[in-house]
Design an enzyme around this catalytic site. Structure first.
Site, short mmCIF file in Angstrom:
data_model
loop_
_atom_site.label_atom_id
_atom_site.label_comp_id
_atom_site.label_asym_id
_atom_site.label_seq_id
_atom_site.Cartn_x
_atom_site.Cartn_y
_atom_site.Cartn_z
N ASP A 135 37.81 1.31 39.52
CA ASP A 135 37.69 1.92 40.65
C ASP A 135 39.67 3.18 39.94
O ASP A 135 40.61 3.11 39.97
CB ASP A 135 37.96 2.28 41.66
CG ASP A 135 37.63 3.58 42.55
OD1 ASP A 135 38.48 4.41 42.62
OD2 ASP A 135 37.32 3.36 44.15
N ARG A 137 15.59 14.36 40.02
CA ARG A 137 15.79 13.35 40.55
C ARG A 137 16.50 11.97 39.37
O ARG A 137 17.85 11.87 39.42
CB ARG A 137 15.31 11.98 42.22
CG ARG A 137 15.85 11.14 42.42
CD ARG A 137 15.35 9.80 42.74
NE ARG A 137 14.25 10.63 43.25
CZ ARG A 137 12.95 9.96 42.76
NH1 ARG A 137 13.08 9.49 42.05
NH2 ARG A 137 11.82 10.36 43.40
N LYS A 143 38.21 13.52 45.11
CA LYS A 143 39.56 13.17 44.96
C LYS A 143 40.01 14.21 43.86
O LYS A 143 39.68 15.72 43.78
CB LYS A 143 40.23 11.86 44.85
CG LYS A 143 39.24 11.36 46.05
CD LYS A 143 39.71 10.77 48.18
CE LYS A 143 38.83 10.31 48.09
NZ LYS A 143 38.34 9.08 48.05
N TYR A 155 40.46 0.37 48.25
CA TYR A 155 39.91 0.61 49.48
C TYR A 155 39.03 0.18 50.31
O TYR A 155 38.39 -0.21 50.00
CB TYR A 155 38.53 1.81 48.38
CG TYR A 155 38.71 3.05 49.63
CD1 TYR A 155 39.34 3.29 49.31
CD2 TYR A 155 37.21 3.29 49.46
CE1 TYR A 155 38.94 5.13 49.91
CE2 TYR A 155 36.78 4.52 50.22
CZ TYR A 155 37.82 5.58 50.64
OH TYR A 155 37.39 6.24 51.45
C1 LIG Z 1 37.60 7.94 48.38
C2 LIG Z 1 37.65 6.68 47.66
C3 LIG Z 1 36.51 6.35 47.68
C4 LIG Z 1 35.57 6.52 47.98
O1 LIG Z 1 34.56 8.22 47.85
P1 LIG Z 1 33.54 8.58 48.43
O2 LIG Z 1 33.43 10.26 47.83
O3 LIG Z 1 34.40 9.18 49.67
O4 LIG Z 1 33.04 8.18 49.10
C5 LIG Z 1 36.85 4.87 46.22
N1 LIG Z 1 37.29 4.47 46.15
C6 LIG Z 1 39.12 4.80 46.02
C7 LIG Z 1 40.13 4.45 45.47
C8 LIG Z 1 38.57 6.20 46.60
O5 LIG Z 1 39.84 6.68 47.41
#
Ligand SMILES: *Cc1c(COP(=O)(O)O)cnc(C)c1O
Length: 388
Positions: A177, A53, A202, A105
């Site tokens: 982000d 962890r 992504k 988001y």
């Molecule tokens: C998909 C996404 C998230 C969340 O991520 P997860 O891996 O689905 O938890 C946060 N910010 C943006 C811009 C995203 O596209």
């Protein structure tokens, strides 16, 4: 954290971080360490790892690669993009104020509202494109400014450098982000941000087979703060996911460069169609964020959205005809995906909130994959033909 050789180009870091570093068997590909626990050297004498962890060599290798690509002091790899956001939020106290984009988001919006509702902090949503308003809100006191650019799904672009400067002046930190562009196309820490957040689900993993996240911090003290809190709450990424994400990361640059090239072509074509009311892609000169994107990004990315003039009816007919674009949420993979934000990613918003955010019933968002551009174009052409 281990640093690889200095002065390597980011493409090289992505392709080679950890390659041929195995001392046990000289494996070229980094081995995966699944062990949850590590033997102590002796009484009161732990080795560099003690328990999974708090640290894992495979996870740390991915974290180091991401930190290097973003130009940060270190990174914490988490179990999802949402847990990455939450890890950062965990650094705040109940007296703190967060300023977040009104069009952030959907999952982030829900998380911020939920935690604020439990009294964990105060959140203020606003249009980050309005720097005068941001400045006013900052003057009233804030600890953290959260930025998303380009935004989802309208691809609005905001000025990271200007926001970070205003935040700093007001004593607030800035977190960006960077999921939509990845460090291949945008490096917010170099523009003055303190933190970068990723959904590695992504572009970084890029193959739609891992859910993961990461937070990268510009300075070591903040990295330590995140690392400690990640160990306390246990929002860590698994070794297997980390290994797969590192494998995906190898091809980040060629993937996203090719994808954005195709996206540019699709955007051009879409913008010439009568059945399309508007195309949102920062690479188009007509896009309000075009100049800023040209300055702050190294490319326009592979995400775009467009509004069908015929509304919901047109959307249904259009989607029916598509064969190559898969009708599914998420983005950044090698396969092209299409979503209808109003009923999918942004379904939790009220009609009024959607109207304010500019999310109409005719809006579709696409994540452009690695298929041949001509095939994708043919798919769009066939679908658009039923609208005229
Ligand atoms: C998909 C996404 C998230 C969340 O991520 P997860 O891996 O689905 O938890 C946060 N910010 C943006 C811009 C995203 O596209």
């Amino acid at each position: 954290m281990t640093k690889s050789e200095p002065n390597l180009q980011p493409e090289t870091v992505a392709a080679s971080h950890g390659v041929a570093k195995d001392t046990a068997f000289h494996a070229v590909v980094p081995p995966i360490y699944l062990s949850s626990t590590y033997a102590f050297n002796g009484f009161n004498n732990p080795g560099s790892y003690d328990y999974g962890r708090s640290g894992n060599p495979t996870r740390n290798m991915l974290g180091d690669a991401l930190a290097e690509l973003e130009g940060g002091a270190g990174a914490v790899v988490t179990s999802s993009g949402m847990s990455a956001v939450d890890l950062l939020l965990g650094q705040l106290t109940s007296s703190d104020v967060i300023i977040a984009p009104h069009d952030c988001y959907g999952g982030t919006y829900r998380l911020l509202k939920a935690r604020a509702g439990k009294g964990h902090f105060t959140v203020k949503f606003l249009d980050m494109g309005n720097l005068a308003e941001l400045s006013n809100v900052l003057d009233a006191g804030a600890s953290l400014v959260l930025v998303e650019t380009p935004s989802n799904p309208l691809m609005r672009v905001v000025d990271i450098q200007a926001i970070a400067r205003l935040a700093k002046k007001a004593g607030a930190l800035t977190a960006v982000d960077n999921t939509f562009l990845s460090p291949a196309l945008q490096t917010p820490l170099k523009l003055g941000a303190d933190y970068v957040i990723h959904s590695t689900t992504k572009y970084l993993n890029g193959h739609s087979d891992v859910v993961g996240g990461a937070v990268i911090a510009a300075d070591l003290e903040k990295v330590e703060g995140l690392r400690t809190w990640a160990t306390v709450i246990g929002v860590i990424g698994s070794p297997m996911d980390s290994w797969m994400t590192l494998r995906g990361l190898r091809t980040l640059f060629p993937r996203i460069l090719r994808q954005q090239e195709t996206a540019g072509r699709l955007a051009e074509w879409l913008s010439q169609q009568k059945s399309v009311a508007v195309v949102h892609y920062p690479g188009l000169r007509s896009h309000p964020g075009h100049r800023l994107a040209s300055k702050q990004q190294r490319g326009f990315g592979a995400m775009l959205s467009f509004e069908l003039a015929g509304g919901t009816k047109a959307v249904e007919a259009f989607l029916q005809e598509l064969k190559l674009f898969t009708f599914a949420e998420s983005l950044g993979g090698v396969e092209s995906l299409i979503v209808h934000p109003a009923t999918m990613t942004h379904v939790d918003m009220t009609s009024k909130e959607k109207l304010v955010a500019g999310i109409s019933d005719g809006l579709l968002r696409i994540s452009v994959g690695l298929e041949h551009p001509e095939d994708l174009l043919s798919d769009l052409k066939r679908a658009a033909a039923v609208l005229s």
